[in-house]
Scaffold this motif. Structure first.
Motif, PDB file in Angstrom:
ATOM      1  N   ARG A 127       0.802  -1.225   0.000  1.00  0.00           N
ATOM      2  CA  ARG A 127       0.000   0.000   0.000  1.00  0.00           C
ATOM      3  C   ARG A 127       0.831   1.269   0.000  1.00  0.00           C
ATOM      4  N   ASP A 128       2.085   1.180   0.439  1.00  0.00           N
ATOM      5  CA  ASP A 128       2.859   2.402   0.647  1.00  0.00           C
ATOM      6  C   ASP A 128       4.312   2.163   0.267  1.00  0.00           C
ATOM      7  N   PRO A 129       5.077   3.230   0.101  1.00  0.00           N
ATOM      8  CA  PRO A 129       6.488   3.098  -0.309  1.00  0.00           C
ATOM      9  C   PRO A 129       7.317   2.259   0.651  1.00  0.00           C
ATOM     10  N   GLU A 130       7.046   2.359   1.958  1.00  0.00           N
ATOM     11  CA  GLU A 130       7.849   1.620   2.931  1.00  0.00           C
ATOM     12  C   GLU A 130       7.663   0.105   2.745  1.00  0.00           C
ATOM     13  N   THR A 131       6.408  -0.329   2.591  1.00  0.00           N
ATOM     14  CA  THR A 131       6.151  -1.754   2.382  1.00  0.00           C
ATOM     15  C   THR A 131       6.756  -2.219   1.062  1.00  0.00           C
ATOM     16  N   ALA A 132       6.642  -1.395   0.014  1.00  0.00           N
ATOM     17  CA  ALA A 132       7.216  -1.759  -1.284  1.00  0.00           C
ATOM     18  C   ALA A 132       8.727  -1.923  -1.183  1.00  0.00           C
ATOM     19  N   ALA A 133       9.373  -1.035  -0.449  1.00  0.00           N
ATOM     20  CA  ALA A 133      10.829  -1.089  -0.329  1.00  0.00           C
ATOM     21  C   ALA A 133      11.274  -2.356   0.393  1.00  0.00           C
ATOM     22  N   VAL A 134      10.579  -2.717   1.472  1.00  0.00           N
ATOM     23  CA  VAL A 134      10.971  -3.921   2.225  1.00  0.00           C
ATOM     24  C   VAL A 134      10.664  -5.176   1.412  1.00  0.00           C
ATOM     25  N   ALA A 135       9.562  -5.163   0.656  1.00  0.00           N
ATOM     26  CA  ALA A 135       9.206  -6.331  -0.153  1.00  0.00           C
ATOM     27  C   ALA A 135      10.257  -6.573  -1.237  1.00  0.00           C
ATOM     28  N   ILE A 136      10.677  -5.524  -1.918  1.00  0.00           N
ATOM     29  CA  ILE A 136      11.675  -5.716  -2.967  1.00  0.00           C
ATOM     30  C   ILE A 136      13.026  -6.088  -2.361  1.00  0.00           C
ATOM     31  N   GLN A 137      13.310  -5.585  -1.157  1.00  0.00           N
ATOM     32  CA  GLN A 137      14.552  -5.966  -0.474  1.00  0.00           C
ATOM     33  C   GLN A 137      14.536  -7.460  -0.150  1.00  0.00           C
ATOM     34  N   ALA A 138      13.382  -7.959   0.317  1.00  0.00           N
ATOM     35  CA  ALA A 138      13.258  -9.392   0.624  1.00  0.00           C
ATOM     36  C   ALA A 138      13.452 -10.227  -0.639  1.00  0.00           C
ATOM     37  N   ALA A 139      12.867  -9.764  -1.757  1.00  0.00           N
ATOM     38  CA  ALA A 139      12.998 -10.506  -3.013  1.00  0.00           C
ATOM     39  C   ALA A 139      14.440 -10.529  -3.500  1.00  0.00           C
ATOM     40  N   LEU A 140      15.178  -9.460  -3.234  1.00  0.00           N
ATOM     41  CA  LEU A 140      16.561  -9.369  -3.698  1.00  0.00           C
ATOM     42  C   LEU A 140      17.531 -10.129  -2.809  1.00  0.00           C
ATOM     43  N   THR A 141      17.083 -10.506  -1.602  1.00  0.00           N
ATOM     44  CA  THR A 141      17.988 -11.194  -0.662  1.00  0.00           C
ATOM     45  C   THR A 141      17.663 -12.680  -0.548  1.00  0.00           C
ATOM     46  N   GLY A 142      17.044 -13.238  -1.607  1.00  0.00           N
ATOM     47  CA  GLY A 142      16.892 -14.688  -1.657  1.00  0.00           C
ATOM     48  C   GLY A 142      15.572 -15.240  -1.197  1.00  0.00           C
ATOM     49  N   HIS A 143      14.557 -14.403  -1.031  1.00  0.00           N
ATOM     50  CA  HIS A 143      13.242 -14.877  -0.613  1.00  0.00           C
ATOM     51  C   HIS A 143      12.260 -14.780  -1.781  1.00  0.00           C
ATOM     52  N   PHE A 144      11.277 -15.666  -1.776  1.00  0.00           N
ATOM     53  CA  PHE A 144      10.216 -15.584  -2.771  1.00  0.00           C
ATOM     54  C   PHE A 144       9.047 -14.841  -2.141  1.00  0.00           C
ATOM     55  N   VAL A 145       8.678 -13.710  -2.724  1.00  0.00           N
ATOM     56  CA  VAL A 145       7.661 -12.827  -2.153  1.00  0.00           C
ATOM     57  C   VAL A 145       6.440 -12.800  -3.070  1.00  0.00           C
ATOM     58  N   LEU A 146       5.278 -13.095  -2.485  1.00  0.00           N
ATOM     59  CA  LEU A 146       4.000 -12.956  -3.165  1.00  0.00           C
ATOM     60  C   LEU A 146       3.286 -11.760  -2.571  1.00  0.00           C
ATOM     61  N   ALA A 147       2.662 -10.953  -3.405  1.00  0.00           N
ATOM     62  CA  ALA A 147       1.983  -9.771  -2.876  1.00  0.00           C
ATOM     63  C   ALA A 147       0.882  -9.343  -3.825  1.00  0.00           C
ATOM     64  N   SER A 148      -0.058  -8.578  -3.284  1.00  0.00           N
ATOM     65  CA  SER A 148      -1.071  -7.944  -4.131  1.00  0.00           C
ATOM     66  C   SER A 148      -0.825  -6.446  -4.140  1.00  0.00           C
ATOM     67  N   VAL A 149      -1.264  -5.822  -5.231  1.00  0.00           N
ATOM     68  CA  VAL A 149      -1.126  -4.377  -5.370  1.00  0.00           C
ATOM     69  C   VAL A 149      -2.250  -3.908  -6.296  1.00  0.00           C
ATOM     70  N   HIS A 150      -2.709  -2.710  -6.089  1.00  0.00           N
ATOM     71  CA  HIS A 150      -3.790  -2.187  -6.929  1.00  0.00           C
ATOM     72  C   HIS A 150      -3.208  -1.557  -8.198  1.00  0.00           C
TER      73      HIS A 150
END
Length: 560
Positions: free
Chosen positions: A392-415
């Motif tokens: 929903r917000d820049p902070e969540t987006a930043a942490v999600a992409i950080q998780a994806a870049l550090t070896g995790h598989f991230v599923l998410a929804s976005v509008h």
């Protein structure tokens, strides 16, 4: 009750007790309700959610020395008109004739110890009856299919005993009892209609009650304004909300028991000028098949989702408006990890369905537990897969992409409007193009459209209006179109249920370079179309041509 039947029921109950399937407190409560309603104790235990359908049918099969009915293999082949008993009798006694074997009638039954019902059936048929024990949910579904085949229908028989069970939980006096009866009866009707939401809307002179069925709000009933306070109070009581607070919105959760299974309900109340309104969101896990193959998605989209579920890392996004089925698709993806070795964590608002193989977290902004805060804590818990309910917000987006870049598989929804629009959406949230190019694995977008009723939909040649509609969608005019007619099975609407139309893509090197170069979504879409990508509009057109939905439904969904 016949002495032999009484002994069998007592032995059945003792077996449940000895096997640890029910506790003494549940039995004591069930015996009180059974004495008031005349139902067998084991069936009350089932309706109260203390005894599962599987445990009940196993106990019945042992007590009656008969098999458990498998509706997938043993289908009903007897036409209703061949029977000498009425559908109302069969539904009331929960009997479903399956087939004949000589002079023997094979019959599915929910209560094989109901000697009165079985004697009546035997007398009417003049032959022997061979029983198969049916789960209540299986019986209800197949009975409706058999007796509504060809446009016919059976008038619904309301189980008043279930309503009494609900009413027993509140004082049966004056407005309180009337409000409780209203809420219980409306909930029963909502489950029968397959509604996703119930709306209690107070107005100046009455209380309007509407149900959301297949995405459309339909009028259910209108009652006296006097019932509005007691009905909403009843909803607040069972959802553990503050009865004294009528000036502020409140949210809660509760559980109803229907057909022997608990149904979760999310409750939201809000003050209006004519009193409090309430909306109940029905979260019936049994009514939702969390399996990718059962979602109604196209084969190409399902293949993409299965492929992405095997990804060791990266970010995959599911997009669409509210009510488009994003959460269901994400949950179906989570279900693919069941029984595996990967550690799965999720942060959601709210947690709609519970999984044994997923550690699920409910956000609580009031105490500082936001999506971003939960995600940061997840990174210290050695996860393999992370589900983010919504970015929903820049902070969540930043942490999600950080998780994806550090070896995790991230599923998410976005509008976003479509699958390719997720790219500028995340860039607008402050994600750097090089980060997105390194972490994005792909995206899917979907909408829900109403499904044509199989019993009454008809095919005909397209008229001028449909030719213009197809042309406005940039489609070739189909040779035939399917149109809704309306019948008892679909309550005259011409539609029954919903299906998904969707699009999905996985990134490749060319697309990732385009993302890093800030290319617009149209360029990304053009690239994947060369590889056979099917858009939502294409998927909808294909389903309309197969008679699953209509072009009007597709156009209304994709253009929102």
């Amino acid at each position: 009750m016949d002495a032999l039947v009484r002994q069998k029921r007592e032995a059945l109950l003792e077996g449940l007790r000895a096997g640890g399937l029910v506790d003494e407190a549940a039995i004591a409560r069930a015996e009180v309700v059974a004495a008031r309603t005349g139902q067998p104790v084991e069936q009350v235990l089932n309706q109260l959610g203390a005894l599962s359908d599987d445990d009940l049918v196993s106990a019945y099969a042992e007590a009656a020395r008969c098999e458990v009915w498998d509706p997938g293999r043993d289908r009903a082949t007897i036409a209703p008109e061949e029977l000498s008993v009425t559908p109302d009798f069969l539904k009331r006694r929960r009997l479903l004739p399956l087939r004949r074997q000589g002079r023997t009638l094979v019959c599915a039954v929910c209560d094989p110890l109901d000697e009165e019902a079985l004697s009546g059936l035997t007398f009417a048929l003049g032959g022997r009856v061979s029983l198969r024990v049916a789960r209540p949910a299986d019986f209800g579904r197949v009975f409706a299919e058999v007796f509504e085949r060809g446009g016919g229908s059976v008038a619904p028989v309301t189980d008043e005993r279930r309503l009494e069970r609900e009413i027993d939980l509140v004082a049966d006096s004056g407005g309180e009892g009337a409000g409780a009866r209203l809420v219980a009866s409306v909930f029963e009707a909502a489950i029968e209609a397959g509604a996703s939401d119930i709306h209690f809307e107070p107005r100046r002179h009455d209380l309007r009650i509407r149900l959301r069925v297949d995405g459309q709000l339909v009028e259910h009933r209108t009652v006296s304004a006097d019932l509005a306070p007691s009905a909403v109070s009843r909803v607040k009581v069972i959802a553990n909300l503050n009865l004294g607070e009528r000036r502020l919105p409140q949210d809660g959760r509760t559980t109803f028991v229907v057909q022997g299974r608990p149904v979760d309900v999310r409750v939201a109340t809000s003050p209006t000028v004519f009193g409090e309104s309430a909306v109940l969101r029905i979260l019936d896990r049994a009514a939702v098949q969390l399996d990718l193959d059962a979602l109604g998605l196209g084969a190409g989209v399902v293949g993409t989702l299965r492929k992405v579920a095997r990804s060791p890392h990266g970010l995959f996004l599911v997009t669409g408006p509210t009510g488009s089925g994003k959460t269901t698709t994400l949950y179906a993806l989570l279900q693919t990890f069941a029984g595996g070795t990967r550690k799965v964590l999720s942060v959601e608002d709210p947690v709609e369905y519970h999984f044994d193989h997923v550690a699920q977290t409910q956000v609580a902004p009031g105490v500082g537990l936001t999506f971003a805060a939960a995600l940061r804590s997840f990174l210290r818990q050695d996860p393999d897969v992370i589900l983010v309910g919504e970015i929903r917000d820049p902070e969540t987006a930043a942490v999600a992409i950080q998780a994806a870049l550090t070896g995790h598989f991230v599923l998410a929804s976005v509008h976003a409007n479509d699958a390719f629009a997720v790219v500028p959406r995340l860039l607008d949230m402050g994600i750097e193009p090089y980060q997105l190019a390194a972490g994005l694995r792909g995206a899917a977008a979907q909408r829900l459209v109403r499904r044509l009723c199989e019993a009454c939909a008809s095919a005909r040649a397209p008229d001028e209006e449909h030719r213009l509609l197809a042309q406005s969608m940039g489609l070739a005019v189909p040779s035939r179109i399917f149109v809704p007619q309306g019948c008892p099975r679909c309550s005259g609407s011409g539609f029954k249920g919903r299906t998904a139309i969707a699009e999905a893509f996985l990134t490749d090197e060319t697309m990732l370079r385009s993302i890093a170069d800030r290319q617009p979504p149209a360029v990304l879409a053009a690239h994947v179309r060369e590889a056979g990508f099917m858009s939502m509009m294409d998927d909808g057109r294909a389903k309309a041509e197969l008679g699953e939905t209509t072009l009007e439904e597709v156009l209304a969904a994709v253009n929102v």
